[in-house]
Design a protein around this motif. Structure first.
Motif, PDB file in Angstrom:
ATOM      1  N   UNK A   1       0.828  -1.211   0.000  1.00  0.00           N
ATOM      2  CA  UNK A   1       0.000   0.000   0.000  1.00  0.00           C
ATOM      3  C   UNK A   1       0.863   1.262   0.000  1.00  0.00           C
ATOM      4  N   UNK A   2       1.975   1.242   0.704  1.00  0.00           N
ATOM      5  CA  UNK A   2       2.880   2.397   0.696  1.00  0.00           C
ATOM      6  C   UNK A   2       3.471   2.615  -0.695  1.00  0.00           C
ATOM      7  N   UNK A   3       3.825   1.527  -1.358  1.00  0.00           N
ATOM      8  CA  UNK A   3       4.332   1.650  -2.725  1.00  0.00           C
ATOM      9  C   UNK A   3       3.261   2.170  -3.679  1.00  0.00           C
ATOM     10  N   UNK A   4       2.035   1.682  -3.538  1.00  0.00           N
ATOM     11  CA  UNK A   4       0.942   2.172  -4.367  1.00  0.00           C
ATOM     12  C   UNK A   4       0.649   3.654  -4.096  1.00  0.00           C
ATOM     13  N   UNK A   5       0.794   4.078  -2.860  1.00  0.00           N
ATOM     14  CA  UNK A   5       0.596   5.491  -2.528  1.00  0.00           C
ATOM     15  C   UNK A   5       1.676   6.347  -3.159  1.00  0.00           C
ATOM     16  N   UNK A   6       2.901   5.870  -3.169  1.00  0.00           N
ATOM     17  CA  UNK A   6       3.982   6.622  -3.810  1.00  0.00           C
ATOM     18  C   UNK A   6       3.735   6.765  -5.308  1.00  0.00           C
ATOM     19  N   UNK A   7       3.253   5.696  -5.932  1.00  0.00           N
ATOM     20  CA  UNK A   7       2.950   5.754  -7.366  1.00  0.00           C
ATOM     21  C   UNK A   7       1.785   6.712  -7.614  1.00  0.00           C
ATOM     22  N   UNK A   8       0.749   6.616  -6.788  1.00  0.00           N
ATOM     23  CA  UNK A   8      -0.401   7.504  -6.977  1.00  0.00           C
ATOM     24  C   UNK A   8      -0.034   8.951  -6.684  1.00  0.00           C
ATOM     25  N   UNK A   9       0.910   9.191  -5.772  1.00  0.00           N
ATOM     26  CA  UNK A   9       1.378  10.556  -5.515  1.00  0.00           C
ATOM     27  C   UNK A   9       2.040  11.134  -6.762  1.00  0.00           C
ATOM     28  N   UNK A  10       2.855  10.312  -7.412  1.00  0.00           N
ATOM     29  CA  UNK A  10       3.524  10.772  -8.629  1.00  0.00           C
ATOM     30  C   UNK A  10       2.506  11.095  -9.723  1.00  0.00           C
ATOM     31  N   UNK A  11       1.480  10.265  -9.834  1.00  0.00           N
ATOM     32  CA  UNK A  11       0.450  10.515 -10.839  1.00  0.00           C
ATOM     33  C   UNK A  11      -0.430  11.708 -10.484  1.00  0.00           C
ATOM     34  N   UNK A  12      -0.796  11.816  -9.220  1.00  0.00           N
ATOM     35  CA  UNK A  12      -1.663  12.924  -8.803  1.00  0.00           C
ATOM     36  C   UNK A  12      -0.968  14.277  -8.867  1.00  0.00           C
ATOM     37  N   UNK A  13       0.314  14.305  -8.583  1.00  0.00           N
ATOM     38  CA  UNK A  13       1.031  15.592  -8.568  1.00  0.00           C
ATOM     39  C   UNK A  13       1.123  16.210  -9.958  1.00  0.00           C
ATOM     40  N   UNK A  14       0.980  15.403 -10.985  1.00  0.00           N
ATOM     41  CA  UNK A  14       0.998  15.930 -12.345  1.00  0.00           C
ATOM     42  C   UNK A  14      -0.287  16.666 -12.691  1.00  0.00           C
ATOM     43  N   UNK A  15      -1.400  16.185 -12.155  1.00  0.00           N
ATOM     44  CA  UNK A  15      -2.697  16.680 -12.598  1.00  0.00           C
ATOM     45  C   UNK A  15      -3.460  17.499 -11.556  1.00  0.00           C
ATOM     46  N   UNK A  16      -3.220  17.261 -10.281  1.00  0.00           N
ATOM     47  CA  UNK A  16      -4.022  17.877  -9.221  1.00  0.00           C
ATOM     48  C   UNK A  16      -3.093  18.451  -8.162  1.00  0.00           C
ATOM     49  N   UNK A  17      -3.486  19.584  -7.598  1.00  0.00           N
ATOM     50  CA  UNK A  17      -2.751  20.129  -6.460  1.00  0.00           C
ATOM     51  C   UNK A  17      -3.385  19.586  -5.184  1.00  0.00           C
ATOM     52  N   UNK A  18      -2.615  18.871  -4.400  1.00  0.00           N
ATOM     53  CA  UNK A  18      -3.107  18.291  -3.156  1.00  0.00           C
ATOM     54  C   UNK A  18      -3.017  19.360  -2.067  1.00  0.00           C
ATOM     55  N   UNK A  19      -4.176  19.733  -1.522  1.00  0.00           N
ATOM     56  CA  UNK A  19      -4.230  20.821  -0.547  1.00  0.00           C
ATOM     57  C   UNK A  19      -3.811  20.335   0.841  1.00  0.00           C
ATOM     58  N   UNK A  20      -4.274  19.192   1.247  1.00  0.00           N
ATOM     59  CA  UNK A  20      -3.978  18.649   2.573  1.00  0.00           C
ATOM     60  C   UNK A  20      -3.214  17.324   2.440  1.00  0.00           C
ATOM     61  N   UNK A  21      -1.953  17.345   2.073  1.00  0.00           N
ATOM     62  CA  UNK A  21      -1.221  16.081   1.880  1.00  0.00           C
ATOM     63  C   UNK A  21      -1.068  15.262   3.164  1.00  0.00           C
ATOM     64  N   UNK A  22      -1.107  15.928   4.310  1.00  0.00           N
ATOM     65  CA  UNK A  22      -0.984  15.216   5.586  1.00  0.00           C
ATOM     66  C   UNK A  22      -2.171  14.276   5.797  1.00  0.00           C
ATOM     67  N   UNK A  23      -3.312  14.631   5.249  1.00  0.00           N
ATOM     68  CA  UNK A  23      -4.494  13.778   5.365  1.00  0.00           C
ATOM     69  C   UNK A  23      -4.667  12.851   4.166  1.00  0.00           C
ATOM     70  N   UNK A  24      -4.295  13.315   3.002  1.00  0.00           N
ATOM     71  CA  UNK A  24      -4.556  12.562   1.772  1.00  0.00           C
ATOM     72  C   UNK A  24      -3.677  11.320   1.675  1.00  0.00           C
TER      73      UNK A  24
END
Length: 86
Positions: free
Chosen positions: A45-68
């Motif tokens: 799950x941590x690896x999947x979160x790292x991959x999704x972070x890389x994908x999300x950072x391209x398209x969306x600005x994460x406002x609350x990364x501490x929660x997301x």
């Protein structure tokens, strides 16, 4: 009577019924060492979160990364657990 007081039986019988779910925990054999399944699910799950972070950072600005990101990790871990062990 078998010698056990009635009050002791009244405590142990419900406790035994509650412990029926306690069985052998699923584990994985990785290079000769057994790891609990929840730990494997958490690492994946941590690896999947790292991959999704890389994908999300391209398209969306994460406002609350501490929660997301912890929430994404929990969602992935629970989904993996349910998919593999339930």
């Amino acid at each position: 009577m078998n010698g056990t007081p009635r009050s002791v039986q009244g405590v142990f019988v419900p406790a035994l019924l509650l412990m029926t779910g306690c069985g052998r925990a699923p584990s994985f054999d990785i290079l000769g060492s057994f790891f609990p399944a929840w730990l494997v699910c958490l690492v994946v799950a941590s690896l999947l979160t790292a991959v999704s972070r890389a994908l999300l950072s391209r398209y969306v600005e994460i406002v609350w990364p501490v929660l997301v990101y912890p929430s994404l990790t929990a969602i992935f871990a629970f989904a993996l657990w349910f998919a593999m062990f339930r």
